[in-house]
Scaffold this motif. Structure first.
Motif, PDB file in Angstrom:
ATOM      1  N   ARG A  41      57.346  32.084  77.736  1.00 40.85           N
ATOM      2  CA  ARG A  41      58.504  32.837  77.358  1.00 40.85           C
ATOM      3  C   ARG A  41      58.387  33.062  75.845  1.00 40.85           C
ATOM      4  N   TYR A  42      58.425  32.123  75.134  1.00 39.85           N
ATOM      5  CA  TYR A  42      58.304  32.105  73.551  1.00 39.85           C
ATOM      6  C   TYR A  42      57.182  32.780  72.947  1.00 39.85           C
ATOM      7  N   GLU A  43      56.247  33.034  73.683  1.00 42.13           N
ATOM      8  CA  GLU A  43      54.929  33.678  73.145  1.00 42.13           C
ATOM      9  C   GLU A  43      54.995  35.129  73.785  1.00 42.13           C
ATOM     10  N   TYR A  44      55.665  35.488  74.887  1.00 42.23           N
ATOM     11  CA  TYR A  44      55.489  36.840  75.460  1.00 42.23           C
ATOM     12  C   TYR A  44      56.834  37.623  74.889  1.00 42.23           C
ATOM     13  N   ARG A  45      57.842  37.064  74.593  1.00 45.06           N
ATOM     14  CA  ARG A  45      58.821  37.655  73.745  1.00 45.06           C
ATOM     15  C   ARG A  45      59.467  36.719  72.848  1.00 45.06           C
ATOM     16  N   PRO A  46      58.751  36.424  71.844  1.00 46.06           N
ATOM     17  CA  PRO A  46      59.233  35.584  70.865  1.00 46.06           C
ATOM     18  C   PRO A  46      60.440  35.888  70.231  1.00 46.06           C
ATOM     19  N   PHE A  47      60.702  36.953  69.824  1.00 48.00           N
ATOM     20  CA  PHE A  47      62.092  37.367  69.089  1.00 48.00           C
ATOM     21  C   PHE A  47      63.232  37.459  70.048  1.00 48.00           C
ATOM     22  N   ASP A  48      62.941  37.628  71.273  1.00 48.09           N
ATOM     23  CA  ASP A  48      64.179  37.444  72.039  1.00 48.09           C
ATOM     24  C   ASP A  48      64.381  35.840  72.209  1.00 48.09           C
ATOM     25  N   TYR A  49      63.492  35.192  72.227  1.00 45.38           N
ATOM     26  CA  TYR A  49      63.360  33.767  72.283  1.00 45.38           C
ATOM     27  C   TYR A  49      64.381  33.186  71.349  1.00 45.38           C
ATOM     28  N   LEU A  50      64.020  33.753  69.874  1.00 40.42           N
ATOM     29  CA  LEU A  50      64.579  33.334  68.687  1.00 40.42           C
ATOM     30  C   LEU A  50      66.106  34.018  68.783  1.00 40.42           C
ATOM     31  N   ARG A  51      66.465  35.041  69.155  1.00 37.38           N
ATOM     32  CA  ARG A  51      67.798  35.627  69.413  1.00 37.38           C
ATOM     33  C   ARG A  51      68.506  34.570  70.173  1.00 37.38           C
ATOM     34  N   ASP A  52      68.083  33.798  71.292  1.00 38.05           N
ATOM     35  CA  ASP A  52      68.707  33.137  72.044  1.00 38.05           C
ATOM     36  C   ASP A  52      68.780  31.592  71.549  1.00 38.05           C
ATOM     37  N   GLY A  53      68.444  31.359  70.300  1.00 40.19           N
ATOM     38  CA  GLY A  53      68.625  30.167  69.688  1.00 40.19           C
ATOM     39  C   GLY A  53      67.122  29.260  69.861  1.00 40.19           C
ATOM     40  N   GLY A  54      66.136  29.742  70.193  1.00 41.01           N
ATOM     41  CA  GLY A  54      64.799  29.257  69.996  1.00 41.01           C
ATOM     42  C   GLY A  54      64.212  28.615  68.879  1.00 41.01           C
ATOM     43  N   ASP A  55      63.388  27.651  68.889  1.00 43.04           N
ATOM     44  CA  ASP A  55      62.737  27.139  67.833  1.00 43.04           C
ATOM     45  C   ASP A  55      61.965  27.944  66.740  1.00 43.04           C
ATOM     46  N   ARG A  56      62.828  28.344  65.781  1.00 40.08           N
ATOM     47  CA  ARG A  56      62.107  29.183  64.555  1.00 40.08           C
ATOM     48  C   ARG A  56      60.700  28.522  64.080  1.00 40.08           C
ATOM     49  N   GLU A  57      60.466  27.312  63.918  1.00 39.46           N
ATOM     50  CA  GLU A  57      59.156  26.869  63.482  1.00 39.46           C
ATOM     51  C   GLU A  57      58.101  26.982  64.501  1.00 39.46           C
ATOM     52  N   LEU A  58      58.413  26.864  65.753  1.00 41.90           N
ATOM     53  CA  LEU A  58      57.625  26.950  66.769  1.00 41.90           C
ATOM     54  C   LEU A  58      57.031  28.451  66.591  1.00 41.90           C
ATOM     55  N   VAL A  59      58.017  29.563  66.571  1.00 40.87           N
ATOM     56  CA  VAL A  59      57.538  30.800  66.660  1.00 40.87           C
ATOM     57  C   VAL A  59      56.753  31.333  65.330  1.00 40.87           C
ATOM     58  N   TRP A  60      57.114  30.633  64.341  1.00 39.29           N
ATOM     59  CA  TRP A  60      56.579  30.785  63.081  1.00 39.29           C
ATOM     60  C   TRP A  60      55.017  30.323  63.019  1.00 39.29           C
ATOM     61  N   ALA A  61      54.881  29.215  63.732  1.00 38.50           N
ATOM     62  CA  ALA A  61      53.617  28.536  63.810  1.00 38.50           C
ATOM     63  C   ALA A  61      52.623  29.393  64.831  1.00 38.50           C
ATOM     64  N   LEU A  62      53.329  29.979  65.763  1.00 39.37           N
ATOM     65  CA  LEU A  62      52.519  31.018  66.622  1.00 39.37           C
ATOM     66  C   LEU A  62      52.234  32.220  65.887  1.00 39.37           C
ATOM     67  N   TYR A  63      52.832  32.684  65.185  1.00 38.24           N
ATOM     68  CA  TYR A  63      52.819  34.063  64.300  1.00 38.24           C
ATOM     69  C   TYR A  63      51.521  33.555  63.492  1.00 38.24           C
ATOM     70  N   LEU A  64      51.558  32.477  62.792  1.00 41.57           N
ATOM     71  CA  LEU A  64      50.575  32.378  61.682  1.00 41.57           C
ATOM     72  C   LEU A  64      49.195  32.125  62.611  1.00 41.57           C
ATOM     73  N   ASP A  65      49.400  31.351  63.725  1.00 37.45           N
ATOM     74  CA  ASP A  65      48.052  31.381  64.379  1.00 37.45           C
ATOM     75  C   ASP A  65      47.317  32.678  64.983  1.00 37.45           C
ATOM     76  N   GLU A  66      48.399  33.377  65.231  1.00 38.49           N
ATOM     77  CA  GLU A  66      48.018  34.865  65.746  1.00 38.49           C
ATOM     78  C   GLU A  66      47.401  35.609  64.521  1.00 38.49           C
ATOM     79  N   LEU A  67      47.975  35.393  63.209  1.00 35.11           N
ATOM     80  CA  LEU A  67      47.389  36.208  62.085  1.00 35.11           C
ATOM     81  C   LEU A  67      45.813  35.565  61.868  1.00 35.11           C
ATOM     82  N   ARG A  68      45.995  34.188  61.827  1.00 32.88           N
ATOM     83  CA  ARG A  68      44.574  33.277  61.748  1.00 32.88           C
ATOM     84  C   ARG A  68      43.329  33.992  62.713  1.00 32.88           C
TER      85      ARG A  68
END
Length: 155
Positions: A41-68
């Motif tokens: 879920r945190y990969e499929y809809r990462p910003f919904d996951y964050l809106r629901d109180g998800g781990d920002r560092e996890l999503v940020w790391a995924l974003y950077l990995d996607e960028l790399r």
């Protein structure tokens, strides 16, 4: 995208070529593709996951990995096309909860959305990569297209 761009660069005499990669746009798929597994879920809809109180560092790391991941593909492209001037940039930034905003909402003039990188360099076709591009199926069912757009966050 890379294979198609290399093929087009080698087979045409285009004055310009714009190559628009989807990543690092959500869904953030790099890890799931590498691990050959369905998206979490945190990969499929990462910003919904964050809106629901998800781990920002996890999503940020995924974003950077996607960028790399996408920059690796851009590197292959730059080694396999000729261009006096190549520009690497983005169409928008992303918000990760700044001022309570997430993703890239339309019409929001936030500096983190508007400031994007602009890197100018050149490219030389070394012939180091042989593209394996196949023409897409133009008869794709509208239902499949709608599902793909949904996966990209267009509801």
């Amino acid at each position: 995208m890379t294979d198609r761009a290399i093929r087009a660069g080698r087979e045409t005499d285009a004055e310009r070529m714009i190559v628009h990669y989807l990543p690092p746009h959500s869904p953030f798929r790099a890890d799931a593709l590498r691990e050959n597994r369905p998206l979490e879920r945190y990969e499929y809809r990462p910003f919904d996951y964050l809106r629901d109180g998800g781990d920002r560092e996890l999503v940020w790391a995924l974003y950077l990995d996607e960028l790399r991941w996408v920059l690796d593909s851009v590197g292959v492209l730059l080694e396999n096309v000729d261009a006096e001037r190549a520009v690497i940039t983005a169409d928008h930034g992303e918000l990760f909860g700044h001022l309570g905003l997430y993703s890239h909402p339309t019409g929001v003039p936030h500096p983190r959305l508007r400031r994007v990188p602009w890197l100018e360099l050149s490219a030389t076709d070394t012939g180091s990569y042989d593209p394996r591009y196949e023409e897409p199926d133009r008869k794709r069912a509208p239902k499949e297209t709608a599902k793909q757009l949904e996966y990209l966050g267009y509801r």
